[in-house]
Design a protein around this motif. Structure first.
Motif, PDB file in Angstrom:
ATOM      1  N   ILE A  66       0.837  -1.198   0.000  1.00  0.00           N
ATOM      2  CA  ILE A  66       0.000   0.000   0.000  1.00  0.00           C
ATOM      3  C   ILE A  66       0.872   1.248   0.000  1.00  0.00           C
ATOM      4  O   ILE A  66       1.904   1.312   0.687  1.00  0.00           O
ATOM      5  CB  ILE A  66      -0.949  -0.010   1.217  1.00  0.00           C
ATOM      6  N   ALA A  67       0.481   2.223  -0.777  1.00  0.00           N
ATOM      7  CA  ALA A  67       1.217   3.481  -0.841  1.00  0.00           C
ATOM      8  C   ALA A  67       0.874   4.343   0.367  1.00  0.00           C
ATOM      9  O   ALA A  67      -0.183   4.193   0.990  1.00  0.00           O
ATOM     10  CB  ALA A  67       0.895   4.215  -2.130  1.00  0.00           C
ATOM     11  N   ASP A  68       1.781   5.245   0.692  1.00  0.00           N
ATOM     12  CA  ASP A  68       1.564   6.112   1.852  1.00  0.00           C
ATOM     13  C   ASP A  68       0.319   6.972   1.683  1.00  0.00           C
ATOM     14  O   ASP A  68      -0.389   7.255   2.649  1.00  0.00           O
ATOM     15  CB  ASP A  68       2.785   7.011   2.063  1.00  0.00           C
ATOM     16  N   GLY A  69       0.045   7.392   0.452  1.00  0.00           N
ATOM     17  CA  GLY A  69      -1.129   8.216   0.222  1.00  0.00           C
ATOM     18  C   GLY A  69      -2.419   7.487   0.542  1.00  0.00           C
ATOM     19  O   GLY A  69      -3.361   8.073   1.080  1.00  0.00           O
ATOM     20  N   ARG A  70      -2.490   6.197   0.200  1.00  0.00           N
ATOM     21  CA  ARG A  70      -3.697   5.432   0.510  1.00  0.00           C
ATOM     22  C   ARG A  70      -3.723   5.022   1.971  1.00  0.00           C
ATOM     23  O   ARG A  70      -4.797   4.892   2.564  1.00  0.00           O
ATOM     24  CB  ARG A  70      -3.754   4.181  -0.375  1.00  0.00           C
ATOM     25  N   LEU A  71      -2.560   4.812   2.573  1.00  0.00           N
ATOM     26  CA  LEU A  71      -2.507   4.387   3.973  1.00  0.00           C
ATOM     27  C   LEU A  71      -2.865   5.531   4.915  1.00  0.00           C
ATOM     28  O   LEU A  71      -3.717   5.380   5.804  1.00  0.00           O
ATOM     29  CB  LEU A  71      -1.113   3.857   4.295  1.00  0.00           C
ATOM     30  N   LEU A  72      -2.224   6.672   4.736  1.00  0.00           N
ATOM     31  CA  LEU A  72      -2.396   7.801   5.652  1.00  0.00           C
ATOM     32  C   LEU A  72      -3.361   8.862   5.128  1.00  0.00           C
ATOM     33  O   LEU A  72      -3.849   9.688   5.909  1.00  0.00           O
ATOM     34  CB  LEU A  72      -1.038   8.457   5.927  1.00  0.00           C
ATOM     35  N   GLY A  73      -3.604   8.844   3.836  1.00  0.00           N
ATOM     36  CA  GLY A  73      -4.412   9.899   3.235  1.00  0.00           C
ATOM     37  C   GLY A  73      -3.535  10.843   2.439  1.00  0.00           C
ATOM     38  O   GLY A  73      -2.303  10.837   2.545  1.00  0.00           O
ATOM     39  N   GLY A  74      -4.144  11.647   1.638  1.00  0.00           N
ATOM     40  CA  GLY A  74      -3.373  12.579   0.821  1.00  0.00           C
ATOM     41  C   GLY A  74      -4.280  13.335  -0.121  1.00  0.00           C
ATOM     42  O   GLY A  74      -5.448  13.594   0.184  1.00  0.00           O
ATOM     43  N   LEU A  75      -3.740  13.639  -1.261  1.00  0.00           N
ATOM     44  CA  LEU A  75      -4.457  14.451  -2.236  1.00  0.00           C
ATOM     45  C   LEU A  75      -5.374  13.572  -3.064  1.00  0.00           C
ATOM     46  O   LEU A  75      -4.953  12.550  -3.617  1.00  0.00           O
ATOM     47  CB  LEU A  75      -3.456  15.166  -3.143  1.00  0.00           C
ATOM     48  N   ASP A  76      -6.660  13.926  -3.116  1.00  0.00           N
ATOM     49  CA  ASP A  76      -7.607  13.251  -3.995  1.00  0.00           C
ATOM     50  C   ASP A  76      -7.402  13.813  -5.401  1.00  0.00           C
ATOM     51  O   ASP A  76      -7.844  14.925  -5.727  1.00  0.00           O
ATOM     52  CB  ASP A  76      -9.038  13.483  -3.518  1.00  0.00           C
ATOM     53  N   LEU A  77      -6.732  13.039  -6.236  1.00  0.00           N
ATOM     54  CA  LEU A  77      -6.296  13.555  -7.532  1.00  0.00           C
ATOM     55  C   LEU A  77      -7.478  13.945  -8.419  1.00  0.00           C
ATOM     56  O   LEU A  77      -7.515  15.047  -8.978  1.00  0.00           O
ATOM     57  CB  LEU A  77      -5.421  12.516  -8.229  1.00  0.00           C
ATOM     58  N   ALA A  78      -8.440  13.058  -8.562  1.00  0.00           N
ATOM     59  CA  ALA A  78      -9.568  13.347  -9.448  1.00  0.00           C
ATOM     60  C   ALA A  78     -10.358  14.559  -8.962  1.00  0.00           C
ATOM     61  O   ALA A  78     -10.715  15.453  -9.752  1.00  0.00           O
ATOM     62  CB  ALA A  78     -10.477  12.116  -9.545  1.00  0.00           C
ATOM     63  N   ALA A  79     -10.642  14.620  -7.637  1.00  0.00           N
ATOM     64  CA  ALA A  79     -11.408  15.756  -7.107  1.00  0.00           C
ATOM     65  C   ALA A  79     -10.619  17.054  -7.204  1.00  0.00           C
ATOM     66  O   ALA A  79     -11.188  18.123  -7.467  1.00  0.00           O
ATOM     67  CB  ALA A  79     -11.799  15.484  -5.653  1.00  0.00           C
ATOM     68  N   THR A  80      -9.307  16.978  -7.012  1.00  0.00           N
ATOM     69  CA  THR A  80      -8.477  18.180  -7.090  1.00  0.00           C
ATOM     70  C   THR A  80      -8.443  18.733  -8.511  1.00  0.00           C
ATOM     71  O   THR A  80      -8.575  19.950  -8.730  1.00  0.00           O
ATOM     72  CB  THR A  80      -7.058  17.860  -6.614  1.00  0.00           C
ATOM     73  N   LEU A  81      -8.274  17.852  -9.505  1.00  0.00           N
ATOM     74  CA  LEU A  81      -8.246  18.314 -10.892  1.00  0.00           C
ATOM     75  C   LEU A  81      -9.596  18.858 -11.321  1.00  0.00           C
ATOM     76  O   LEU A  81      -9.678  19.791 -12.142  1.00  0.00           O
ATOM     77  CB  LEU A  81      -7.820  17.161 -11.812  1.00  0.00           C
ATOM     78  N   LYS A  82     -10.672  18.296 -10.761  1.00  0.00           N
ATOM     79  CA  LYS A  82     -12.006  18.768 -11.135  1.00  0.00           C
ATOM     80  C   LYS A  82     -12.344  20.095 -10.472  1.00  0.00           C
ATOM     81  O   LYS A  82     -12.918  20.991 -11.095  1.00  0.00           O
ATOM     82  CB  LYS A  82     -13.045  17.709 -10.749  1.00  0.00           C
TER      83      LYS A  82
END
Length: 597
Positions: A66-82
């Motif tokens: 698991i990547a750190d972004g999915r484990l701890l949270g991070g930037l929601d790429l799709a929502a951010t670009l939208k």
């Protein structure tokens, strides 16, 4: 809980009890380490745990890589670009709040991921500071670490195991041994509500700490995990006070699997002068004592001794044999086969993250992480594009060179074992027979371990490279067959030859391991002259030069009795010393594999 104290409890019953206690207090107990292969037994235990948890309690599976972004949270790429602005997403650990995180193949978990999970368990919150985001998300959860290791070298990281109250082994349990759960979800729900009312006396806490000390448990966290398990046991029985039976049960489930030593028995205690026999009590007192249901000797025992006896009764047979041999409870970590050093690169291996970099020299672009790095800057870059008069660019995702993220990989290098065999003296034939057998046994495992084996023999005035690093068993046997014995002991030349070969192995990107089979008695100096004094000085000097290279080195003392010369040589080259004067080939091969792990 008195009935659960019976020493004849089956392994499945103990596993069910551990699951029930964990369901009552997942965050307080930390978790359960379940050593079991994938199959109906493990699935049944997980299903029982799922049924005991409240309906709203989440039970999430954490993938191995698991990547750190999915484990701890991070930037929601799709929502951010939208949306055109940074939008955060919750990680899996935050989603596990109030429930359980199930970690599959936990024995392959990286130390970095295990450390991040342990930090969240300690702080009871996820601290997120990445991708232009800064936030704290409270979360409390328990962990179920599924250990599916097939070999001894695979184990759950210690940083995580130390925080899990229960360590269970379901491998010996058959399907026919499984039984119905001891509690229902309603029982666990009532126990959860009653848990804050449960109190613990100082005597119980002292007994658990004393038992942990007697079993050789060094971690200060473990007695408190046992205390949380004892409180959960009392809550399941609807009692507001932890009893002696609860403490003994916690000792069996939490302390016994972690034992690293056996407490001294009464037979090991120093003999004391027997006191004079007591006077005969009056007949009335004798009749009163005969009516007692419990043994007075048991009543006079301190609480700590009774809890300790309960823990000793729960020691598995295999663990008991290991403790008697002085190997400790975690011998699985020290009995491993050899594994090469970790090597990081950007071309092949297992992905371990990303880094900022350029697209050159075979580097692999991580598209998702590159877009994550670029997403927070999109409003500014679009405004700049509009200011430049390019309206079409405003509809694109603007990615610049600083946003490039390169995937990093990790792989284990091959291990090359270099045998340096003393072929001098009258006992050379016996030592060479051991070396031949050990080399052949190690070569047989090379296809699995990805190892190479080389052989250097030293006799007369110099050391000869008989077998360059190879995996060929036929070539090894042919090289060993014609090796003669007798003559002087050019130990310094042999150490120099091993150092040169190990350096060439390291330059090829492999991990060298040097194994010396000698009694440490040198009588030929580096220049070929005879003389034990100068030869010993040259050998010690060469040993210190080899130690400076920081290779893994093992010295096997092949003399009939352990020699001080071999011990001094091992100390000079910072090698592990193994006195094996009468070892056969199988014992020598096993010892080398264990020492070089």
């Amino acid at each position: 809980m008195t009935e659960t104290m019976a020493p004849e409890l089956t392994p499945w019953a103990l596993a069910s009890i551990a699951g029930g206690l964990f369901a009552v207090d997942p965050s307080g107990c930390g978790g359960v380490a379940v050593r079991a292969h994938a199959g109906p037994v493990r699935d049944r235990w997980l299903e029982q745990l799922r049924q005991l948890l409240p309906d709203k309690a989440p039970m999430r599976r954490l993938p191995l890589h698991i990547a750190d972004g999915r484990l701890l949270g991070g930037l929601d790429l799709a929502a951010t670009l939208k949306a055109g602005k940074p939008i955060a997403e919750r990680g899996l650990l935050a989603e596990c709040d109030g429930g359980v995180a199930v970690m599959a193949m936990a024995e392959r978990l990286t130390s970095s991921t295990a450390g991040r999970v342990a930090a969240v368990m300690d702080a009871h919150e996820v601290v997120l500071e990445r991708d232009g985001l800064g936030m704290r998300v409270p979360t409390r959860f328990g962990v179920v670490a599924l250990d599916e290791g097939m070999s001894e070298e695979e184990q759950v990281p210690d940083v995580l195991m130390d925080r899990l109250a229960f360590h269970m082994d379901l491998i010996p349990i058959a399907v026919r041994d499984m039984d119905e759960p001891l509690w229902t979800s309603e029982d666990v729900g009532r126990a959860r509500e009653f848990l804050p009312n449960v109190e613990v006396s100082d005597n119980i806490l002292e007994a658990l700490c004393g038992t942990a000390r007697a079993l050789g448990i060094a971690s200060l966290r473990v007695p408190f995990l046992a205390l949380r398990a004892a409180r959960a046991a009392a809550a399941l029985d609807g009692r507001d006070q932890v009893s002696e039976e609860d403490a003994a049960l916690a000792a069996r489930l939490v302390l016994a699997p972690r034992a690293t030593m056996l407490p001294p028995s009464e037979d090991d205690m120093p003999e004391e002068q027997e006191p004079p026999p007591p006077e005969e009590p009056p007949e009335e007192e004798q009749n009163q004592e005969d009516q007692e249901d419990q043994d007075p000797a048991e009543l006079d025992k301190p609480l700590e001794d009774r809890v300790l006896e309960a823990a000793k009764a729960s020691l598995p047979a295999g663990l008991l044999a290991q403790l008697q041999a002085g190997l400790g409870a975690r011998s699985r970590s020290s009995a491993a086969g050899k594994a090469g050093a970790l090597q990081q690169g950007n071309r092949r291996g297992r992905p371990i993250g990303t880094r900022r970099g350029e697209l050159r020299a075979g580097a692999r672009l991580n598209v998702i992480e590159t877009l994550r790095a670029a997403a927070p800057w999109q409003p500014l870059r679009r405004a700049q594009a509009l200011a430049d008069g390019s309206s079409t660019k405003s509809l694109r995702v603007h990615v610049r060179r600083d946003d490039f993220r390169i995937t990093r990989f990790k792989q284990r290098t091959e291990t090359t074992t270099i045998f340096a065999v003393d072929a001098s003296g009258s006992a050379a034939l016996h030592r060479l027979a051991e070396a031949k057998g050990a080399v052949e046994l190690l070569l047989a495992d090379c296809y699995i371990r990805r190892d190479r084996v080389g052989l250097i023999a030293f006799r007369g005035t110099e050391a000869d490279l008989l077998l360059p690093p190879t995996r060929s068993l036929v070539r090894a046997k042919r090289s060993l067959a014609g090796l003669p014995g007798g003559g002087g002991t050019p130990l310094a030349s042999a150490i120099d030859a091993v150092r040169e070969l190990a350096e060439s192995v390291k330059r090829r990107g492999e991990t060298p391991v040097a194994v010396f089979l000698t009694d440490g008695r040198a009588n030929i100096a580096r220049d070929g002259s005879q003389g034990r004094t100068k030869a010993t000085e040259d050998a010690l000097g060469a040993a210190k030069e080899l130690a400076a290279e920081q290779f893994k080195i093992i010295l096997v003392d092949t003399s009939p009795r352990p020699q001080r010369s071999a011990q001094e040589l091992a100390m000079a080259m910072q090698a592990q010393y193994l006195p094996l004067p009468h070892a056969d080939a199988a014992t020598l091969s096993s010892a080398v594999q264990t020492a070089s792990s």
